[in-house]
Design a protein around this motif. Sequence first.
Motif: not given
Length: 133
Positions: A25-27, A33-34, A94-98, A106-109
Amino acid sequence: MAEIRTEEHNDCIGQIQIADDVLATIAGTAAMEVAGVAAMAGNITDIAELLGKKNLSKGVKVEVEGNEVKFELNLYIRAGYKIHEVCTQVQERVKNAIETMTGLEVPEINISVTGLVAEKDKIVSKKDTKVTE
């Protein structure tokens, strides 16, 4: 489920566990938001969305390994936006939020663009020639 290890803190009084749905949900929220992201895959036809409720974890796959979490996101992108730029912004957001909200790394998205969504077409009524959306 992600488990945050807090042994290094002297004031630790227990464990912290974060459900995969919470991470998803966070992601999903961060991705939406983008500018240029139209929807998460699956949300367009979801009945709950038609009722005004979005399931932002839909279209997000979470893989937790120790203190790291990897994501796979399936997105619909709005037509007219540069797909590469939108996806790069989604990864950063996503990386920043998580990392900010959970302390996990978060090494990979990975992102799959499922489709493009055109802006609403303007319809001209033949009866009165008024432009409606």
